[in-house]
Design a protein around this motif. Sequence first.
Motif, PDB file in Angstrom:
ATOM      1  N   GLY A   2      36.542  39.082  30.024  1.00  9.14           N
ATOM      2  CA  GLY A   2      36.171  38.516  31.309  1.00  9.14           C
ATOM      3  C   GLY A   2      35.877  39.572  32.352  1.00  9.14           C
ATOM      4  O   GLY A   2      36.164  40.754  32.181  1.00  9.14           O
ATOM      5  N   LYS A   3      35.266  39.120  33.433  1.00 11.66           N
ATOM      6  CA  LYS A   3      34.959  40.028  34.528  1.00 11.66           C
ATOM      7  C   LYS A   3      36.210  40.324  35.329  1.00 11.66           C
ATOM      8  O   LYS A   3      37.111  39.499  35.418  1.00 11.66           O
ATOM      9  N   GLY A  58      32.138  30.269  41.074  1.00 15.19           N
ATOM     10  CA  GLY A  58      33.141  30.047  40.039  1.00 15.19           C
ATOM     11  C   GLY A  58      32.496  30.132  38.670  1.00 15.19           C
ATOM     12  O   GLY A  58      31.337  29.785  38.490  1.00 15.19           O
ATOM     13  N   VAL A  59      33.230  30.609  37.717  1.00 15.68           N
ATOM     14  CA  VAL A  59      32.693  30.773  36.378  1.00 15.68           C
ATOM     15  C   VAL A  59      33.288  29.722  35.461  1.00 15.68           C
ATOM     16  O   VAL A  59      34.317  29.131  35.746  1.00 15.68           O
ATOM     17  N   GLY A  60      32.622  29.494  34.373  1.00 18.18           N
ATOM     18  CA  GLY A  60      33.126  28.568  33.375  1.00 18.18           C
ATOM     19  C   GLY A  60      32.379  27.248  33.391  1.00 18.18           C
ATOM     20  O   GLY A  60      31.520  26.990  34.223  1.00 18.18           O
ATOM     21  N   ARG A  61      32.745  26.419  32.465  1.00 18.23           N
ATOM     22  CA  ARG A  61      32.103  25.123  32.310  1.00 18.23           C
ATOM     23  C   ARG A  61      32.539  24.189  33.432  1.00 18.23           C
ATOM     24  O   ARG A  61      33.721  24.141  33.777  1.00 18.23           O
ATOM     25  N   ARG A  63      33.847  20.880  35.211  1.00 20.85           N
ATOM     26  CA  ARG A  63      34.802  19.888  34.729  1.00 20.85           C
ATOM     27  C   ARG A  63      34.095  18.578  34.411  1.00 20.85           C
ATOM     28  O   ARG A  63      33.191  18.159  35.121  1.00 20.85           O
TER      29      ARG A  63
END
Length: 90
Positions: A2-3, A58-61, A63
């Motif tokens: 991850g960053k 924000g990172v990620g999938r 919700r």
Amino acid sequence: MGKAADLSEFYRGQIVMARRLGTSITETARLVGCSRSAVVSIHAKWINDDDTSSRRQGVGRPRVIKEKGRRRLSRLVKQNQRQTVAQLTV
């Protein structure tokens, strides 16, 4: 992998002030405790935009279920804990 987390506004300010006072890139990086490339990018951003704030999203999938839906689902499950998933989704 991850960053790394963004530097705080305090450290960004320290970088800008140290560079304005004539401190070298390496010395500034050592003072703040970050990489030389971070010092260069933050200082360049300040020179160009007169701003050092981070606009990283924000990172990620995203919700699947929103907060309101999560609370509603939680309430339904607590009402009858023996319901199956199929019964809850109807």
